[in-house]
Design a protein around this motif. Structure first.
Motif, PDB file in Angstrom:
ATOM      1  N   VAL A  15       0.839  -1.197   0.000  1.00 49.69           N
ATOM      2  CA  VAL A  15       0.000   0.000   0.000  1.00 49.69           C
ATOM      3  C   VAL A  15       0.878   1.253   0.000  1.00 49.69           C
ATOM      4  CG1 VAL A  15      -1.662   1.356   1.345  1.00 49.69           C
ATOM      5  CG2 VAL A  15      -2.016  -1.099   1.026  1.00 49.69           C
ATOM      6  N   SER A  16       1.920   1.249   0.809  1.00 51.49           N
ATOM      7  CA  SER A  16       2.839   2.399   0.838  1.00 51.49           C
ATOM      8  C   SER A  16       3.457   2.636  -0.532  1.00 51.49           C
ATOM      9  CB  SER A  16       3.941   2.188   1.870  1.00 51.49           C
ATOM     10  OG  SER A  16       3.402   2.215   3.164  1.00 51.49           O
ATOM     11  N   SER A  17       3.876   1.554  -1.173  1.00 51.78           N
ATOM     12  CA  SER A  17       4.456   1.653  -2.511  1.00 51.78           C
ATOM     13  C   SER A  17       3.453   2.222  -3.506  1.00 51.78           C
ATOM     14  CB  SER A  17       4.919   0.264  -2.972  1.00 51.78           C
ATOM     15  OG  SER A  17       5.224   0.252  -4.336  1.00 51.78           O
ATOM     16  N   TRP A  18       2.235   1.713  -3.457  1.00 56.86           N
ATOM     17  CA  TRP A  18       1.191   2.140  -4.382  1.00 56.86           C
ATOM     18  C   TRP A  18       0.836   3.613  -4.186  1.00 56.86           C
ATOM     19  CZ3 TRP A  18      -4.304   2.999  -3.852  1.00 56.86           C
ATOM     20  CH2 TRP A  18      -5.011   2.965  -5.065  1.00 56.86           C
ATOM     21  N   LEU A  19       0.787   4.061  -2.928  1.00 50.41           N
ATOM     22  CA  LEU A  19       0.461   5.458  -2.653  1.00 50.41           C
ATOM     23  C   LEU A  19       1.613   6.400  -3.005  1.00 50.41           C
ATOM     24  CD1 LEU A  19      -1.476   5.101   0.722  1.00 50.41           C
ATOM     25  CD2 LEU A  19      -2.426   5.680  -1.527  1.00 50.41           C
ATOM     26  N   ALA A  20       2.842   5.916  -2.905  1.00 48.71           N
ATOM     27  CA  ALA A  20       4.008   6.767  -3.146  1.00 48.71           C
ATOM     28  C   ALA A  20       4.410   6.825  -4.621  1.00 48.71           C
ATOM     29  CB  ALA A  20       5.189   6.268  -2.315  1.00 48.71           C
ATOM     30  N   ASP A  21       4.125   5.767  -5.367  1.00 47.57           N
ATOM     31  CA  ASP A  21       4.584   5.669  -6.758  1.00 47.57           C
ATOM     32  C   ASP A  21       3.391   5.478  -7.680  1.00 47.57           C
ATOM     33  OD1 ASP A  21       5.689   5.064  -9.215  1.00 47.57           O
ATOM     34  OD2 ASP A  21       6.781   3.291  -8.515  1.00 47.57           O
ATOM     35  N   PRO A  22       3.056   6.488  -8.484  1.00 47.41           N
ATOM     36  CA  PRO A  22       1.880   6.368  -9.344  1.00 47.41           C
ATOM     37  C   PRO A  22       1.982   5.288 -10.421  1.00 47.41           C
ATOM     38  CG  PRO A  22       3.011   8.448  -9.734  1.00 47.41           C
ATOM     39  CD  PRO A  22       3.697   7.791  -8.585  1.00 47.41           C
ATOM     40  N   THR A  23       3.180   4.728 -10.630  1.00 42.75           N
ATOM     41  CA  THR A  23       3.315   3.663 -11.624  1.00 42.75           C
ATOM     42  C   THR A  23       3.290   2.267 -10.991  1.00 42.75           C
ATOM     43  OG1 THR A  23       5.739   3.669 -11.555  1.00 42.75           O
ATOM     44  CG2 THR A  23       4.683   5.161 -13.135  1.00 42.75           C
ATOM     45  N   ALA A  24       3.214   2.198  -9.679  1.00 42.57           N
ATOM     46  CA  ALA A  24       3.243   0.917  -8.962  1.00 42.57           C
ATOM     47  C   ALA A  24       1.945   0.138  -9.169  1.00 42.57           C
ATOM     48  CB  ALA A  24       3.471   1.148  -7.477  1.00 42.57           C
ATOM     49  N   THR A  25       2.084  -1.187  -9.239  1.00 39.35           N
ATOM     50  CA  THR A  25       0.918  -2.073  -9.376  1.00 39.35           C
ATOM     51  C   THR A  25       1.086  -3.310  -8.490  1.00 39.35           C
ATOM     52  OG1 THR A  25       1.895  -3.167 -11.279  1.00 39.35           O
ATOM     53  CG2 THR A  25       0.369  -1.360 -11.741  1.00 39.35           C
ATOM     54  N   PRO A  26       1.283  -3.122  -7.184  1.00 35.68           N
ATOM     55  CA  PRO A  26       1.463  -4.295  -6.327  1.00 35.68           C
ATOM     56  C   PRO A  26       0.223  -5.171  -6.250  1.00 35.68           C
ATOM     57  CG  PRO A  26       1.167  -2.338  -4.992  1.00 35.68           C
ATOM     58  CD  PRO A  26       1.290  -1.878  -6.423  1.00 35.68           C
ATOM     59  N   GLN A  27      -0.925  -4.628  -6.595  1.00 31.42           N
ATOM     60  CA  GLN A  27      -2.176  -5.389  -6.541  1.00 31.42           C
ATOM     61  C   GLN A  27      -2.433  -6.127  -7.846  1.00 31.42           C
ATOM     62  OE1 GLN A  27      -1.839  -2.444  -7.725  1.00 31.42           O
ATOM     63  NE2 GLN A  27      -3.659  -1.597  -8.639  1.00 31.42           N
ATOM     64  N   ARG A  28      -1.496  -6.063  -8.791  1.00 39.39           N
ATOM     65  CA  ARG A  28      -1.637  -6.685 -10.105  1.00 39.39           C
ATOM     66  C   ARG A  28      -2.865  -6.146 -10.846  1.00 39.39           C
ATOM     67  NH1 ARG A  28      -0.794 -10.512  -6.564  1.00 39.39           N
ATOM     68  NH2 ARG A  28      -2.756 -11.585  -6.898  1.00 39.39           N
ATOM     69  N   GLY A  29      -3.084  -4.859 -10.680  1.00 39.38           N
ATOM     70  CA  GLY A  29      -4.180  -4.195 -11.368  1.00 39.38           C
ATOM     71  C   GLY A  29      -3.639  -3.037 -12.188  1.00 39.38           C
ATOM     72  N   GLU A  30      -4.353  -1.944 -12.167  1.00 40.55           N
ATOM     73  CA  GLU A  30      -4.000  -0.760 -12.941  1.00 40.55           C
ATOM     74  C   GLU A  30      -3.281   0.243 -12.047  1.00 40.55           C
ATOM     75  OE1 GLU A  30      -6.467   2.129 -15.966  1.00 40.55           O
ATOM     76  OE2 GLU A  30      -7.510   1.379 -14.200  1.00 40.55           O
TER      77      GLU A  30
END
Length: 109
Positions: A48-63
């Protein structure tokens, strides 16, 4: 309008005839679908931290958020969008659901 049931129902209640646009669909949250961001943060705090900090992150395997912005931005920038809009046109926004509201809240902080 976004092609979700809630947007279609809202348009109906408001008496608006709107055409669904796939580009305005909800953010695809992959494996996180059906869970609140707070629930996910308990079990996957680093993701979640990665996803909130990096707009290109997709740790949830989504968009990614960047992909969402590109998709919606492409729809908004369509060359004939404003020229073909009738006087009764209204601003149309993507169906970001609770994730989008949380993102907006986080980015305003």
């Amino acid at each position: 309008m976004a092609p979700s049931t809630r947007c279609r129902l809202t348009a109906g209640v408001l008496g608006i005839t709107a055409e669904p646009a796939g580009a305005l669909a909800d953010l695809h949250v992959g494996s996180w679908r059906g869970h609140s961001l707070d629930e996910i943060a308990v079990t996957q705090p680093a993701e979640v931290s990665s996803w909130l900090a990096d707009p290109t992150a997709t740790p949830q395997r989504g968009e990614s958020v960047a992909a969402l912005y590109a998709r919606v931005g492409g729809w908004l920038e369509w060359p004939d969008r404003l020229r073909t809009c009738r006087p009764r046109c209204a601003c149309q926004v993507p169906d970001m659901g609770l994730y989008g509201l949380r993102l907006l809240q986080d980015f305003r902080s």
